[in-house]
Design a protein around this motif. Sequence first.
Motif, mmCIF file in Angstrom:
data_model
loop_
_atom_site.group_PDB
_atom_site.id
_atom_site.type_symbol
_atom_site.label_atom_id
_atom_site.label_comp_id
_atom_site.label_asym_id
_atom_site.label_seq_id
_atom_site.Cartn_x
_atom_site.Cartn_y
_atom_site.Cartn_z
ATOM 1 N N VAL A 54 -2.510 3.209 3.370
ATOM 2 C CA VAL A 54 -1.880 2.886 4.655
ATOM 3 C C VAL A 54 -2.983 2.612 5.658
ATOM 4 N N CYS A 55 -2.960 1.416 6.213
ATOM 5 C CA CYS A 55 -3.944 1.028 7.231
ATOM 6 C C CYS A 55 -3.340 1.199 8.614
ATOM 7 N N GLN A 56 -4.192 1.568 9.544
ATOM 8 C CA GLN A 56 -3.782 1.699 10.941
ATOM 9 C C GLN A 56 -4.637 0.768 11.780
ATOM 10 N N THR A 57 -4.012 0.076 12.730
ATOM 11 C CA THR A 57 -4.733 -0.836 13.609
ATOM 12 C C THR A 57 -4.766 -0.292 15.033
ATOM 13 N N THR A 58 -5.778 -0.696 15.768
ATOM 14 C CA THR A 58 -5.920 -0.218 17.142
ATOM 15 C C THR A 58 -4.905 -0.860 18.072
ATOM 16 N N ALA A 59 -4.449 -2.067 17.739
ATOM 17 C CA ALA A 59 -3.430 -2.778 18.520
ATOM 18 C C ALA A 59 -2.296 -3.157 17.572
ATOM 19 N N PRO A 60 -1.103 -3.449 18.078
ATOM 20 C CA PRO A 60 -0.011 -3.863 17.201
ATOM 21 C C PRO A 60 -0.444 -4.996 16.262
ATOM 22 N N HIS A 61 -0.122 -4.841 14.977
ATOM 23 C CA HIS A 61 -0.626 -5.795 13.985
ATOM 24 C C HIS A 61 0.205 -7.071 13.896
ATOM 25 N N LEU A 62 1.442 -7.052 14.375
ATOM 26 C CA LEU A 62 2.337 -8.217 14.392
ATOM 27 C C LEU A 62 2.672 -8.720 12.987
ATOM 28 N N LEU A 63 2.572 -7.862 11.997
ATOM 29 C CA LEU A 63 2.891 -8.247 10.625
ATOM 30 C C LEU A 63 4.365 -8.011 10.318
ATOM 31 N N THR A 64 4.825 -8.635 9.232
ATOM 32 C CA THR A 64 6.180 -8.460 8.728
ATOM 33 C C THR A 64 6.088 -8.065 7.261
ATOM 34 N N THR A 65 6.962 -7.194 6.815
ATOM 35 C CA THR A 65 6.967 -6.802 5.411
ATOM 36 C C THR A 65 6.986 -8.030 4.494
ATOM 37 N N ASP A 66 6.145 -8.002 3.472
ATOM 38 C CA ASP A 66 5.968 -9.055 2.471
ATOM 39 C C ASP A 66 4.953 -10.105 2.904
ATOM 40 N N ASP A 67 4.397 -9.976 4.113
ATOM 41 C CA ASP A 67 3.293 -10.862 4.497
ATOM 42 C C ASP A 67 2.130 -10.685 3.530
ATOM 43 N N ARG A 68 1.350 -11.760 3.369
ATOM 44 C CA ARG A 68 0.070 -11.673 2.685
ATOM 45 C C ARG A 68 -1.027 -11.628 3.748
ATOM 46 N N VAL A 69 -2.027 -10.766 3.506
ATOM 47 C CA VAL A 69 -3.087 -10.577 4.476
ATOM 48 C C VAL A 69 -4.436 -10.596 3.763
ATOM 49 N N PHE A 70 -5.464 -10.846 4.555
ATOM 50 C CA PHE A 70 -6.837 -10.722 4.067
ATOM 51 C C PHE A 70 -7.498 -9.606 4.849
ATOM 52 N N ILE A 71 -7.961 -8.569 4.128
ATOM 53 C CA ILE A 71 -8.622 -7.423 4.749
ATOM 54 C C ILE A 71 -10.089 -7.444 4.359
ATOM 55 N N ALA A 72 -10.953 -7.239 5.340
ATOM 56 C CA ALA A 72 -12.390 -7.278 5.092
ATOM 57 C C ALA A 72 -13.089 -6.159 5.847
ATOM 58 N N ALA A 73 -14.237 -5.764 5.308
ATOM 59 C CA ALA A 73 -15.188 -4.867 5.977
ATOM 60 C C ALA A 73 -14.683 -3.450 6.182
ATOM 61 N N VAL A 74 -13.690 -3.012 5.409
ATOM 62 C CA VAL A 74 -13.295 -1.597 5.451
ATOM 63 C C VAL A 74 -14.376 -0.791 4.737
ATOM 64 N N GLY A 75 -14.939 0.202 5.416
ATOM 65 C CA GLY A 75 -15.974 1.040 4.835
ATOM 66 C C GLY A 75 -15.401 2.267 4.155
ATOM 67 N N GLY A 76 -16.026 2.697 3.059
ATOM 68 C CA GLY A 76 -15.569 3.891 2.355
ATOM 69 C C GLY A 76 -14.441 3.584 1.399
ATOM 70 N N ASN A 77 -13.254 3.432 1.922
ATOM 71 C CA ASN A 77 -12.082 3.140 1.101
ATOM 72 C C ASN A 77 -12.002 1.635 0.837
ATOM 73 N N THR A 78 -12.928 1.162 0.033
ATOM 74 C CA THR A 78 -13.108 -0.284 -0.136
ATOM 75 C C THR A 78 -11.994 -0.949 -0.930
ATOM 76 N N ASN A 79 -11.159 -0.177 -1.603
ATOM 77 C CA ASN A 79 -10.023 -0.774 -2.298
ATOM 78 C C ASN A 79 -9.058 -1.476 -1.339
ATOM 79 N N ALA A 80 -9.148 -1.143 -0.070
ATOM 80 C CA ALA A 80 -8.288 -1.808 0.910
ATOM 81 C C ALA A 80 -8.655 -3.278 1.068
ATOM 82 N N ASN A 81 -9.906 -3.625 0.815
ATOM 83 C CA ASN A 81 -10.387 -4.981 1.057
ATOM 84 C C ASN A 81 -9.824 -5.978 0.050
#
Length: 260
Positions: A54-81
Motif C-alpha cells: 500500500v502506497c501513500q502519497t503526500t497529496a491526493p493521487h487522483l487515481l481510479t481502481t484498475d488504473d495502470r501506473v509507473f512507480i519509480a525511485a521507492v527506496g527500501g521496498n523496491t518491489n513497489a517500483n
Amino acid sequence: MPYNSITGQLIRESPILFKAEEFIRPADTTTYAAGDSVAIAQRVIDAAAGTPIVCQTTAPHLLTTDDRVFIAAVGGNTNANGIRKVTVLTSTTFALYDDVTGAAIATNSAYTSGGTVQRLPRFTEVVPANGGTGSIVALQLWVRNPTVTAGTFRVRFYNAPIAAIADNAAQTVLAANRTLHQGYVDLTILTIDGAGGDSSAVVGLLAQPLPFACSALRRDLFPVVTALGAFVPASGDIFRLTATIRRDQVPALASVAMSS
C-alpha cells in the motif's frame, strides 16, 4: 444480450468505437521544447508497506481502481517500483497488483524514502478479446488552453504499458519497446474558434488508418504524447485525447429460436 424483437437475431456490435483519455499535466508553465514529453503530473510517495504493498502519497493521487501506473525511485521496498495495477483505498492510498496477472505485489523490505507515481494513459477494451486487431481512423486532441498558436503534437501508441517519462523531459523511443510500438499520429496546430473560449482542439482524420494489434494478454492501447514544437502550456492544463477506432473483430450475428 440485446436481441431484435422481430427477428430474434442478436444485434451485431458496431465495429466502430470511440475511446477517450483525459489527463492533467503539472501545475507549471514550463515551455515545452520539440521532443518533450507531455505527461500526467506525478505524485510523491511517502510510504509503501504491506502485502499487497500500500502506497501513500503526500497529496491526493487522483487515481481510479484498475488504473495502470509507473512507480519509480521507492527506496527500501523496491518491489513497489515498476508498472503496476492499482486498487484505490483512499484519496491518498492505493494498493499494488501485477499489471497482467493481478497478483498482489509483496513487500521485500522496509520503506526508507522517496518514490513517485504517475498514471499511464490508456484506451481500455479497444478490441473484444486479447490479441485483437483494428485501426485508428481519427484522433482528436483537446486542450484547456486558448492561447496555443503553435501547439503541434505526436501521439504514439503501444500495445502494452512502458516506463513513463516525466512531463517536460525529453521523450525517448527505445529499441526495447519496438515490439510494443504500433505507430504514431502527427497532429497539426491546435485552433480555437472565436473570442472568449478557454480551449483549443485539433482533429486528425487519417487518410491511411493506423493499424494496431493488441498484445496476446491485453485488449488496451497506451498513448504517449510528445510536443513537436515549442509551446507554453497553462498551469495544470487538461489534455483530452479521443480516438475513433475500427475493430477487425466483432461478435457475429447469432439467431435464437422464437417462442410461438
